[in-house]
Design a protein around this motif. Structure first.
Motif, PDB file in Angstrom:
ATOM      1  N   ARG A 263      68.037 -11.761  23.966  1.00  0.00           N
ATOM      2  CA  ARG A 263      67.688 -13.168  23.813  1.00  0.00           C
ATOM      3  C   ARG A 263      66.188 -13.377  23.987  1.00  0.00           C
ATOM      4  O   ARG A 263      65.554 -14.144  23.263  1.00  0.00           O
ATOM      5  CB  ARG A 263      68.469 -14.006  24.823  1.00  0.00           C
ATOM      6  CG  ARG A 263      68.291 -15.506  24.625  1.00  0.00           C
ATOM      7  CD  ARG A 263      69.019 -16.308  25.680  1.00  0.00           C
ATOM      8  NE  ARG A 263      70.441 -16.052  25.632  1.00  0.00           N
ATOM      9  CZ  ARG A 263      71.162 -15.599  26.654  1.00  0.00           C
ATOM     10  NH1 ARG A 263      70.577 -15.335  27.809  1.00  0.00           N
ATOM     11  NH2 ARG A 263      72.460 -15.400  26.536  1.00  0.00           N
ATOM     12  N   ARG A 264      65.605 -12.674  24.953  1.00  0.00           N
ATOM     13  CA  ARG A 264      64.167 -12.786  25.177  1.00  0.00           C
ATOM     14  C   ARG A 264      63.381 -12.254  23.982  1.00  0.00           C
ATOM     15  O   ARG A 264      62.397 -12.861  23.551  1.00  0.00           O
ATOM     16  CB  ARG A 264      63.803 -11.996  26.440  1.00  0.00           C
ATOM     17  CG  ARG A 264      62.321 -11.961  26.759  1.00  0.00           C
ATOM     18  CD  ARG A 264      61.799 -13.319  27.136  1.00  0.00           C
ATOM     19  NE  ARG A 264      60.402 -13.244  27.570  1.00  0.00           N
ATOM     20  CZ  ARG A 264      59.672 -14.285  27.926  1.00  0.00           C
ATOM     21  NH1 ARG A 264      60.207 -15.493  27.914  1.00  0.00           N
ATOM     22  NH2 ARG A 264      58.420 -14.140  28.305  1.00  0.00           N
ATOM     23  N   ALA A 265      63.839 -11.110  23.447  1.00  0.00           N
ATOM     24  CA  ALA A 265      63.155 -10.542  22.283  1.00  0.00           C
ATOM     25  C   ALA A 265      63.230 -11.490  21.095  1.00  0.00           C
ATOM     26  O   ALA A 265      62.259 -11.656  20.350  1.00  0.00           O
ATOM     27  CB  ALA A 265      63.765  -9.189  21.928  1.00  0.00           C
ATOM     28  N   ALA A 266      64.403 -12.118  20.900  1.00  0.00           N
ATOM     29  CA  ALA A 266      64.550 -13.068  19.790  1.00  0.00           C
ATOM     30  C   ALA A 266      63.631 -14.267  19.961  1.00  0.00           C
ATOM     31  O   ALA A 266      63.019 -14.754  19.009  1.00  0.00           O
ATOM     32  CB  ALA A 266      66.007 -13.508  19.682  1.00  0.00           C
ATOM     33  N   ALA A 267      63.513 -14.758  21.207  1.00  0.00           N
ATOM     34  CA  ALA A 267      62.636 -15.900  21.461  1.00  0.00           C
ATOM     35  C   ALA A 267      61.177 -15.549  21.178  1.00  0.00           C
ATOM     36  O   ALA A 267      60.435 -16.336  20.587  1.00  0.00           O
ATOM     37  CB  ALA A 267      62.796 -16.366  22.907  1.00  0.00           C
ATOM     38  N   MET A 268      60.764 -14.347  21.595  1.00  0.00           N
ATOM     39  CA  MET A 268      59.392 -13.938  21.349  1.00  0.00           C
ATOM     40  C   MET A 268      59.146 -13.715  19.860  1.00  0.00           C
ATOM     41  O   MET A 268      58.052 -13.983  19.354  1.00  0.00           O
ATOM     42  CB  MET A 268      59.082 -12.673  22.144  1.00  0.00           C
ATOM     43  CG  MET A 268      59.207 -12.858  23.652  1.00  0.00           C
ATOM     44  SD  MET A 268      58.688 -11.418  24.596  1.00  0.00           S
ATOM     45  CE  MET A 268      56.922 -11.583  24.491  1.00  0.00           C
ATOM     46  N   VAL A 357      59.584 -16.554  33.439  1.00  0.00           N
ATOM     47  CA  VAL A 357      61.008 -16.839  33.225  1.00  0.00           C
ATOM     48  C   VAL A 357      61.801 -16.329  34.422  1.00  0.00           C
ATOM     49  O   VAL A 357      61.594 -15.201  34.883  1.00  0.00           O
ATOM     50  CB  VAL A 357      61.521 -16.167  31.929  1.00  0.00           C
ATOM     51  CG1 VAL A 357      63.002 -16.436  31.746  1.00  0.00           C
ATOM     52  CG2 VAL A 357      60.741 -16.681  30.733  1.00  0.00           C
ATOM     53  N   GLN A 358      62.703 -17.172  34.906  1.00  0.00           N
ATOM     54  CA  GLN A 358      63.554 -16.787  36.027  1.00  0.00           C
ATOM     55  C   GLN A 358      64.876 -17.530  35.911  1.00  0.00           C
ATOM     56  O   GLN A 358      64.966 -18.558  35.224  1.00  0.00           O
ATOM     57  CB  GLN A 358      62.874 -17.113  37.350  1.00  0.00           C
ATOM     58  CG  GLN A 358      62.650 -18.616  37.561  1.00  0.00           C
ATOM     59  CD  GLN A 358      61.859 -18.905  38.811  1.00  0.00           C
ATOM     60  OE1 GLN A 358      60.699 -18.529  38.922  1.00  0.00           O
ATOM     61  NE2 GLN A 358      62.494 -19.569  39.773  1.00  0.00           N
TER      62      GLN A 358
END
Length: 515
Positions: A263-268, A357-358
């Motif tokens: 999900r983080r990779a997609a957001a970036m 992010v946390q």
């Protein structure tokens, strides 16, 4: 409410669409022009062959009569020749050239294929009876086909240039044959013509091969140019930043969480695409905001200027002076709020991904936000109802920036308080919807007019508050929308059933924490 694409995104997509359409049109024109060019090349060679054959036949013309006896053994031997010629991707092993000769009336007197001079005599009585061992006789004039109506024949016999393309099999376009004509002359008079034919299929393989090559080269060049533009855009906007940010984020994580990492990779990646769009369209934040800020600040500046001019008048009553000074202070505060909001929104829009992010406990965050707006609600006599924060959900978590999320919820609550009637209630709730958490803020105000529903998220658009008839900066909902987008969520605002308006903030939850 689905977030509509920004003007920058629409411009980027329009440029990309124009680029693709232009490349497609160019390839279509080039590919469509290949077949006519090959036909022209083949026709030019056939014209010379036709002239050669006409010159050969003219050697045997006697008193205007055409003698074609020399052609029969010539073409019989030609068609029987064995050879092997590798012409690029075409392996040629036989002669496909066709020749026919007509008299001055257009009737065929020789055909190298035998098709136009009664090739099949099996049904004639003399032939059939003789072949059966009996005696056969008939009185029939053995003449060839009448080609006088064919355009290549009629024009050539008339002294012009004639050419045609005719199918051997009417229903099969691949059986088309290209014919050109050349006149046979005797004593300066046209006494017949020679037609030279070449099956289009004989050079059709070259056409097909050329088309495929052009398509592959064109598509490859377009793709390479697009990739180069993307690489240059990334290099100009943020060299190596995407990878560095992702590695930095991974170092802060405890344990291995594939879905969260994906999900983080997609957001970036989405952030990188937006940055590339900015580079393509040349977005200028300064120009955008100077224009909008100038428009919005005109009204308070005019009020301040008018009050300042009136204060310079002699003999103004003290109460009037106090009123104008209060007006100056109020309008100055409005300008300050507008500047602060614009700076916050500008800083937020230039961030494509969250820096810190946390896991954020949504239930606790919503209770803190409700406590933060409690004094403002009390001044208006509005009650904040948090009964919708169900305890049975447990503490569901979302990855994000707690400060930004608290600001987003606080903005929605401030908006609901402003539009609530005195003594009204603002309800704050949290529910699960699949793998997402849905935060709802509902007021008991007049709702959103139909004409404003499509504009509520536009910058500087604001509706007058029912109790004061004053408008806000019009940047609060745009601020919330940017925060939702940074967190991979969405924001919607519409009229609720039973009256009032309801804002819905949807956020993706951390997997493994859902019940």
């Amino acid at each position: 409410m689905r977030r509509s694409p920004s003007r920058r995104t629409r411009i980027f997509l329009a440029v990309l669409l124009i680029y693709v359409a232009g490349i497609t049109w160019l390839l279509w024109r080039v590919v469509g022009d290949i077949d006519p060019r090959y036909r022209e090349s083949a026709e030019e060679a056939q014209v010379e062959i036709a002239q050669l054959m006409a010159t050969l036949v003219e050697q045997d013309v006697i008193a205007g009569a055409i003698d074609t006896r020399r052609l029969e053994p010539l073409f019989r031997a030609l068609y029987a020749r064995e050879f092997s010629a590798q012409i690029y991707n075409l392996h040629k092993q036989k002669v496909e050239l066709r020749v026919y000769v007509t008299d001055r009336s257009g009737r065929v007197i020789y055909d190298s294929t035998g098709r136009a001079v009664g090739a099949d005599y099996s049904r004639w009585i003399d032939v059939s009876r003789t072949l059966a061992g009996g005696y056969g006789a008939r009185a029939t004039r053995a003449v060839g086909a009448d080609y006088s109506r064919w355009i290549d024949v009629s024009r050539t016999l008339a002294g012009g240039y004639g050419a045609r393309a005719t199918r051997d099999v009417e229903s099969d376009p691949l059986s088309s044959v290209l014919y050109v004509g050349a006149p046979i002359r005797w004593a300066g008079e046209i006494v017949g013509m020679v037609g030279v034919g070449k099956p289009v299929q004989s050079f059709g393989q070259f056409v097909q091969d050329a088309r495929q090559r052009v398509i592959w080269v064109g598509a490859g060049s377009a793709a390479a140019l697009l990739v180069l533009a993307l690489i240059v855009s990334v290099w100009l906007v943020r060299p190596f930043g995407l990878t560095a940010d992702y590695i930095r984020w991974l170092r802060t994580q405890r344990g291995f969480h594939p879905l969260r990492m994906l999900r983080r990779a997609a957001a970036m990646a989405r952030g990188a695409v937006q940055e590339m769009g900015d580079a393509f369209t040349g977005r200028n934040y300064v120009a955008d905001y100077v224009q909008t800020f100038t428009h919005e600040i005109k009204s308070p500046l005019s009020a301040i200027r008018g009050a300042a001019e009136l204060l310079q008048e002699a003999g103004m009553p003290p109460e009037e002076r106090v009123r104008f000074l209060a007006n100056i202070g109020r309008e100055s505060e409005r300008i300050q709020q507008l500047v602060d909001r614009m700076m916050e929104l500008t800083a937020l829009e230039t961030r494509r991904v969250l820096d810190q992010v946390q896991p954020v406990a949504l239930g606790a965050l919503l209770r803190e936000a409700a406590q933060g707006v409690a004094p403002a609600a009390a001044r208006r006599g509005v009650v904040i109802d948090v009964q919708g924060l169900r305890e049975d959900l447990g503490e569901v978590h979302a990855d994000g920036d707690p400060l930004l999320l608290r600001q987003a919820v606080g903005n929605l609550l401030d908006n609901a308080i402003d539009f609530s009637p005195e003594g009204g209630t603002v309800r704050l709730s949290l529910r699960l919807q699949g793998r997402r958490g849905v935060i709802a803020v509902r007021d008991q105000g007049p709702g959103i007019p139909a004409y404003a529903q499509a504009q509520v998220f536009q910058k500087f658009y604001s509706l007058a508050r029912p109790h004061s008839q004053k408008k806000s900066t019009g940047l609060g909902l745009a601020f919330v929308r940017e925060i939702a987008a940074l967190h991979g969520g969405s924001i919607a605002l519409g009229n609720a059933e039973g009256g009032g308006a309801q804002a819905t903030l949807t956020l993706p939850l951390i997997s493994g924490q859902l019940r």
